[in-house]
Design an enzyme around this catalytic site. Structure first.
Site, mmCIF file in Angstrom:
data_model
loop_
_atom_site.group_PDB
_atom_site.id
_atom_site.type_symbol
_atom_site.label_atom_id
_atom_site.label_comp_id
_atom_site.label_asym_id
_atom_site.label_seq_id
_atom_site.Cartn_x
_atom_site.Cartn_y
_atom_site.Cartn_z
ATOM 1 N N TYR A 16 21.842 -3.067 32.765
ATOM 2 C CA TYR A 16 22.872 -2.789 31.758
ATOM 3 C C TYR A 16 24.262 -3.099 32.277
ATOM 4 O O TYR A 16 24.576 -2.868 33.439
ATOM 5 C CB TYR A 16 22.811 -1.326 31.301
ATOM 6 C CG TYR A 16 21.815 -1.109 30.206
ATOM 7 C CD1 TYR A 16 22.031 -1.634 28.942
ATOM 8 C CD2 TYR A 16 20.642 -0.415 30.438
ATOM 9 C CE1 TYR A 16 21.105 -1.474 27.933
ATOM 10 C CE2 TYR A 16 19.704 -0.248 29.433
ATOM 11 C CZ TYR A 16 19.950 -0.775 28.184
ATOM 12 O OH TYR A 16 19.030 -0.619 27.186
ATOM 13 N N ASP A 54 24.483 7.504 36.128
ATOM 14 C CA ASP A 54 24.914 6.305 36.845
ATOM 15 C C ASP A 54 26.079 6.524 37.788
ATOM 16 O O ASP A 54 26.315 5.693 38.674
ATOM 17 C CB ASP A 54 25.242 5.200 35.849
ATOM 18 C CG ASP A 54 23.992 4.612 35.210
ATOM 19 O OD1 ASP A 54 22.945 4.618 35.874
ATOM 20 O OD2 ASP A 54 24.061 4.162 34.052
ATOM 21 N N HIS A 110 22.206 6.222 25.290
ATOM 22 C CA HIS A 110 23.313 6.126 26.239
ATOM 23 C C HIS A 110 24.387 7.133 25.849
ATOM 24 O O HIS A 110 24.626 7.379 24.660
ATOM 25 C CB HIS A 110 23.942 4.726 26.214
ATOM 26 C CG HIS A 110 23.063 3.652 26.754
ATOM 27 N ND1 HIS A 110 22.893 3.438 28.101
ATOM 28 C CD2 HIS A 110 22.298 2.718 26.135
ATOM 29 C CE1 HIS A 110 22.072 2.423 28.292
ATOM 30 N NE2 HIS A 110 21.694 1.969 27.104
ATOM 31 N N ASP A 140 43.073 14.751 30.470
ATOM 32 C CA ASP A 140 44.048 15.779 30.853
ATOM 33 C C ASP A 140 45.346 15.488 30.111
ATOM 34 O O ASP A 140 46.147 14.655 30.524
ATOM 35 C CB ASP A 140 44.252 15.739 32.372
ATOM 36 C CG ASP A 140 45.100 16.916 32.857
ATOM 37 O OD1 ASP A 140 45.573 17.701 32.009
ATOM 38 O OD2 ASP A 140 45.295 17.031 34.079
ATOM 39 N N LEU A 141 45.536 16.176 28.978
ATOM 40 C CA LEU A 141 46.653 15.887 28.086
ATOM 41 C C LEU A 141 47.937 16.583 28.521
ATOM 42 O O LEU A 141 47.904 17.618 29.202
ATOM 43 C CB LEU A 141 46.307 16.299 26.656
ATOM 44 C CG LEU A 141 45.159 15.540 25.973
ATOM 45 C CD1 LEU A 141 44.897 16.130 24.596
ATOM 46 C CD2 LEU A 141 45.481 14.054 25.883
ATOM 47 N N ASP A 142 49.040 16.014 28.098
ATOM 48 C CA ASP A 142 50.362 16.619 28.302
ATOM 49 C C ASP A 142 51.183 16.378 27.048
ATOM 50 O O ASP A 142 52.198 15.692 27.065
ATOM 51 C CB ASP A 142 51.045 16.002 29.528
ATOM 52 C CG ASP A 142 52.410 16.644 29.787
ATOM 53 O OD1 ASP A 142 52.594 17.817 29.412
ATOM 54 O OD2 ASP A 142 53.285 15.963 30.341
ATOM 55 N N HIS A 178 15.591 4.699 24.200
ATOM 56 C CA HIS A 178 16.513 5.334 25.131
ATOM 57 C C HIS A 178 17.835 5.600 24.431
ATOM 58 O O HIS A 178 18.114 5.068 23.354
ATOM 59 C CB HIS A 178 16.748 4.448 26.367
ATOM 60 C CG HIS A 178 17.335 3.122 26.047
ATOM 61 N ND1 HIS A 178 16.594 2.064 25.554
ATOM 62 C CD2 HIS A 178 18.614 2.676 26.126
ATOM 63 C CE1 HIS A 178 17.382 1.034 25.360
ATOM 64 N NE2 HIS A 178 18.599 1.360 25.683
#
Length: 340
Positions: free
Chosen positions: A261, A176, A312, A319-321, A310
């Protein structure tokens, strides 16, 4: 409705299209008629597009002409799908009148957070937020009690993988972000999508247009009581006392509507320094014409309609610090299979 991807190998430009009744005020993808067409659209001129294959109510045909010829000869068993309006199960509208108004949360001394531009701050948390036209909601420079714990947490992709026994159903592989998780965000409804007292923020964007556009109430920020104490204890053994802490969380939310959806994206900030991301799939199902062994690939929802099986999945960038540049601890993830 069209299936994706547009082929099975590099260079293909062919798509299966499923045909549905276009009923105003009802879920479009709940009304299949059983006709599916494989369209070759490789040519830049639409006048040169061709139909490569036809599938009608369980049988393949080489062309529409062949289908018409066999129909005229009485060789096609046609199941007539009635177009009986928007009543009953055809409609997405509630079939019962509204009852008493639901409970509301309120701020007895005013909100405990502020939203200035695209920056949110509370006594514990600060972060900036945005919305990628294709990738969706994202937050940056996330700090807990003044200390940064992440540079970025953002949605990257949402996938829906379908199955079935018709070509349109079994070819459904939707990534998507290619359509635009941000571009197809929708305005938030007060009291339904978010609490009435939430803070709502517009989104200004420039995409597929020569002039900027504005999506009203694209985001909401609110604090809510989780309805369960973070901790509590009542003692009547030797001494008598009670202690407890209310658990409230700060929530940042947006919603993407991808055809049938609706994806509700939550980023939840807890008072203990934890960040929780939530992905809620709602809206309504996609369906195809029911024939043969179709029940192996979904659930029958009407006399001639199959709600297709289906899955999903959502993909995030984190992005850790944590602990600065001196922290090199390896993160390990455990995976669990969940039964619906």
């Amino acid at each position: 409705m069209n299936s994706a991807p547009r082929g099975v190998q590099s260079g293909d430009r062919a798509t299966w299209f499923g045909l549905y009744y276009n009923i105003s005020g009802a879920g479009f993808f709940l009304h299949p008629v059983g006709l599916e067409l494989l369209v070759d659209h490789k040519a830049l001129d639409p006048a040169q597009w061709t139909i490569q294959k036809v599938f009608f109510q369980g049988r393949y045909y080489e062309s529409l002409a062949q289908l018409e010829e066999q129909f005229e000869a009485g060789q096609v068993n046609v199941v007539v799908i009635p177009d009986n309006g928007t009543g009953g199960s055809w409609s997405l509208k509630s079939q019962v009148p509204p009852g008493l108004a639901p409970p509301l949360q309120f701020h007895p001394q005013g909100p405990r957070f502020r939203v200035q531009g695209n920056r949110v701050s509370s006594s514990l948390w600060t972060f900036s937020f945005g919305l990628g036209g294709f990738s969706g909601p994202r937050i940056f420079d996330i700090r807990f009690q003044g200390e940064r714990i992440a540079y970025e947490v953002s949605v990257q992709e949402a996938l829906a993988i379908y199955g079935g026994n018709s070509p349109f159903a079994l070819r459904g592989r939707y990534a998507d972000a290619n359509f635009g998780l941000g571009y197809f965000s929708t305005p938030l409804s007060r009291g339904v999508d978010c609490p009435y007292l939430a803070t709502y923020v517009d989104w200004h964007f420039l995409l597929e247009s020569q002039a900027p556009k504005t999506l009203q109430d694209a985001f909401c920020v609110f604090e809510e009581n989780n309805g369960l104490p973070l901790r509590r204890h009542h003692s009547d053994f030797h001494s008598h006392y009670f202690g407890g802490v209310v658990e409230t969380v700060l929530v940042f939310r947006s919603v993407s509507t991808m055809l049938n959806y609706d994806y509700v994206w939550d980023m939840v900030f807890h008072p203990n320094g934890a960040i929780e991301v939530k992905f809620h799939a709602t809206g309504y199902i996609s369906s195809v014409f029911l024939f043969g062994a179709a029940r192996r690939y979904g659930n029958q929802v009407r006399e001639n309609t199959l709600g297709t099986v289906h899955t999903h999945s959502a993909h995030y960038k984190v992005d850790l610090d944590v602990g600065g540049k001196t922290c090199w601890q390896r993160q390990r993830f455990q995976y669990k299979s969940l039964k619906s």
